[in-house]
Write a protein that holds these residues in place. Structure first.
Motif, PDB file in Angstrom:
ATOM      1  N   ILE A 162      44.041  47.489  37.424  1.00 38.65           N
ATOM      2  CA  ILE A 162      44.539  48.863  37.582  1.00 38.65           C
ATOM      3  C   ILE A 162      43.939  49.530  38.835  1.00 38.65           C
ATOM      4  N   LEU A 163      44.545  49.184  39.956  1.00 40.05           N
ATOM      5  CA  LEU A 163      44.073  49.699  41.239  1.00 40.05           C
ATOM      6  C   LEU A 163      44.341  51.186  41.349  1.00 40.05           C
ATOM      7  N   LYS A 164      43.548  51.825  42.145  1.00 36.77           N
ATOM      8  CA  LYS A 164      43.823  53.210  42.515  1.00 36.77           C
ATOM      9  C   LYS A 164      45.079  53.195  43.396  1.00 36.77           C
ATOM     10  N   PRO A 165      45.719  54.338  43.570  1.00 32.22           N
ATOM     11  CA  PRO A 165      46.963  54.378  44.322  1.00 32.22           C
ATOM     12  C   PRO A 165      47.005  53.613  45.650  1.00 32.22           C
ATOM     13  N   SER A 166      45.911  53.546  46.388  1.00 28.72           N
ATOM     14  CA  SER A 166      46.036  52.852  47.675  1.00 28.72           C
ATOM     15  C   SER A 166      46.078  51.349  47.445  1.00 28.72           C
ATOM     16  N   PHE A 167      46.826  50.672  48.283  1.00 27.74           N
ATOM     17  CA  PHE A 167      47.074  49.238  48.127  1.00 27.74           C
ATOM     18  C   PHE A 167      46.671  48.614  49.458  1.00 27.74           C
ATOM     19  N   PRO A 168      45.687  47.716  49.435  1.00 26.74           N
ATOM     20  CA  PRO A 168      45.142  47.260  50.713  1.00 26.74           C
ATOM     21  C   PRO A 168      45.953  46.154  51.395  1.00 26.74           C
ATOM     22  N   ILE A 176      44.595  28.178  37.355  1.00 26.96           N
ATOM     23  CA  ILE A 176      44.098  28.069  38.730  1.00 26.96           C
ATOM     24  C   ILE A 176      43.185  29.244  39.108  1.00 26.96           C
ATOM     25  N   GLY A 177      43.057  30.214  38.210  1.00 31.35           N
ATOM     26  CA  GLY A 177      42.225  31.380  38.514  1.00 31.35           C
ATOM     27  C   GLY A 177      42.832  32.217  39.626  1.00 31.35           C
ATOM     28  N   SER A 178      44.116  32.561  39.469  1.00 24.32           N
ATOM     29  CA  SER A 178      44.791  33.331  40.518  1.00 24.32           C
ATOM     30  C   SER A 178      44.269  34.766  40.543  1.00 24.32           C
ATOM     31  N   ALA A 179      44.607  35.464  41.632  1.00 24.96           N
ATOM     32  CA  ALA A 179      44.200  36.870  41.752  1.00 24.96           C
ATOM     33  C   ALA A 179      45.038  37.762  40.846  1.00 24.96           C
ATOM     34  N   GLY A 180      46.201  37.252  40.422  1.00 24.53           N
ATOM     35  CA  GLY A 180      47.042  38.081  39.575  1.00 24.53           C
ATOM     36  C   GLY A 180      48.373  37.438  39.258  1.00 24.53           C
ATOM     37  N   ARG A 231      47.681  42.533  29.574  1.00 24.30           N
ATOM     38  CA  ARG A 231      46.406  43.273  29.638  1.00 24.30           C
ATOM     39  C   ARG A 231      45.534  43.036  28.405  1.00 24.30           C
ATOM     40  N   ASN A 232      46.179  42.606  27.313  1.00 25.46           N
ATOM     41  CA  ASN A 232      45.414  42.306  26.102  1.00 25.46           C
ATOM     42  C   ASN A 232      44.723  40.962  26.169  1.00 25.46           C
ATOM     43  N   GLU A 233      45.056  40.168  27.186  1.00 28.37           N
ATOM     44  CA  GLU A 233      44.427  38.861  27.311  1.00 28.37           C
ATOM     45  C   GLU A 233      43.218  38.986  28.223  1.00 28.37           C
ATOM     46  N   LEU A 234      42.166  38.320  27.833  1.00 28.20           N
ATOM     47  CA  LEU A 234      40.905  38.426  28.566  1.00 28.20           C
ATOM     48  C   LEU A 234      41.086  38.131  30.056  1.00 28.20           C
ATOM     49  N   PHE A 235      41.806  37.037  30.359  1.00 27.20           N
ATOM     50  CA  PHE A 235      41.934  36.637  31.767  1.00 27.20           C
ATOM     51  C   PHE A 235      42.588  37.725  32.622  1.00 27.20           C
ATOM     52  N   PHE A 236      43.600  38.388  32.067  1.00 28.93           N
ATOM     53  CA  PHE A 236      44.377  39.337  32.879  1.00 28.93           C
ATOM     54  C   PHE A 236      43.823  40.771  32.862  1.00 28.93           C
ATOM     55  N   LYS A 237      42.813  41.003  32.066  1.00 27.87           N
ATOM     56  CA  LYS A 237      42.263  42.368  31.968  1.00 27.87           C
ATOM     57  C   LYS A 237      41.932  42.945  33.339  1.00 27.87           C
ATOM     58  N   ASN A 238      41.290  42.099  34.150  1.00 26.95           N
ATOM     59  CA  ASN A 238      40.861  42.587  35.472  1.00 26.95           C
ATOM     60  C   ASN A 238      41.623  41.944  36.623  1.00 26.95           C
ATOM     61  N   LYS A 239      42.784  41.423  36.341  1.00 25.74           N
ATOM     62  CA  LYS A 239      43.584  40.800  37.403  1.00 25.74           C
ATOM     63  C   LYS A 239      44.647  41.772  37.893  1.00 25.74           C
TER      64      LYS A 239
END
Ligand code: TZP
Ligand code: MG
Length: 212
Positions: free
Chosen positions: A2-8, A82-86, A100-108
């Motif tokens: 859940i990024l803040k509005p800016s997208f790098p 593969i441990g992707s970024a998202g 989002r309920n899955e551990l892996f994707f919580k912070n992806k």
């Protein structure tokens, strides 16, 4: 995540082997990064999970080398393996809410394609890190689309949400600047880069038009 509005990221390559028209898709990916692509999504339709995994694994070596995020289209089990970024999903895929309920994707990073305005009001939009404006212009690369948003549709969505907006569909160096001006944070491209004779140059030319 859940990024803040800016997208790098500004230039987002969506790649498949087929869309590279006989060129090595790994080479296209590497060249495009050298030309200015900031983030890559692997999107392979009509292939086995095994084949998708093989491609994703090989592509991740390249994206890791350049420290670029690799996003996986639809295949959540490959994303995790593969441990992707998202992951990027649409209306008919596993939902951002359930991912989002899955551990892996919580912070992806989770991307979610917007095909209907009503999606902006659902929890999946809220739980996504960026929204795909799909398609901004109709395209031969994906024919089963719903709404051609156009610049007006994009501007309307811009007023309705703070989420980063990634436009996709028939984007090239000629229309790139106008799409950013209409409210997109980033541009996602398939054929203008994958189908180009010189993908590095093609990426550079688009990036050059949108660099902030
Ligand atoms: N989603 C909406 S349009 C599209 C996808 C995956 C394809 C975009 O391809 P191109 O070649 O950049 O028009
Ligand atoms: Mg999908």
């Amino acid at each position: 995540m859940i990024l803040k509005p800016s997208f790098p990221y500004q230039l987002y390559l969506v790649i498949s082997e087929k869309d590279c028209l006989g060129k090595s898709f790994l080479e296209v990916a590497e060249k495009s990064i050298l030309g200015g692509v900031d983030i890559i999504q692997l999107r392979e339709k009509n292939t086995s999970t095994e084949d998708f995994f093989r491609k994703a694994f090989a592509l991740k070596e390249i994206t890791d080398k350049y420290n670029i995020p690799l996003i996986i289209n639809d295949h959540f089990e490959v994303a995790e393996k593969i441990g992707s970024a998202g992951i990027h999903v649409g209306n008919n895929d596993k939902s951002p809410a359930s991912l989002r309920n899955e551990l892996f994707f919580k912070n992806k990073m989770i991307g979610y394609s917007i095909e209907y305005l009503s999606q902006l009001e659902n929890v999946n939009t809220e739980l996504s890190d960026y929204l795909g404006i799909s398609p901004i212009f109709s395209t031969d690369t994906k024919k089963d689309t719903v709404t051609e948003w156009g610049l007006e549709g994009l501007s309307k969505i811009r007023l309705l949400t703070d989420k980063p907006l990634v436009a996709i569909g028939n984007i090239n160096s000629s229309n790139a600047a106008s799409i950013i001006k209409a409210g997109a944070d980033a541009l996602a491209v398939v054929s203008a880069i994958c189908g180009a004779k010189d993908p590095e140059k093609a990426a550079y030319e688009i990036k050059n038009k949108i660099l902030k």
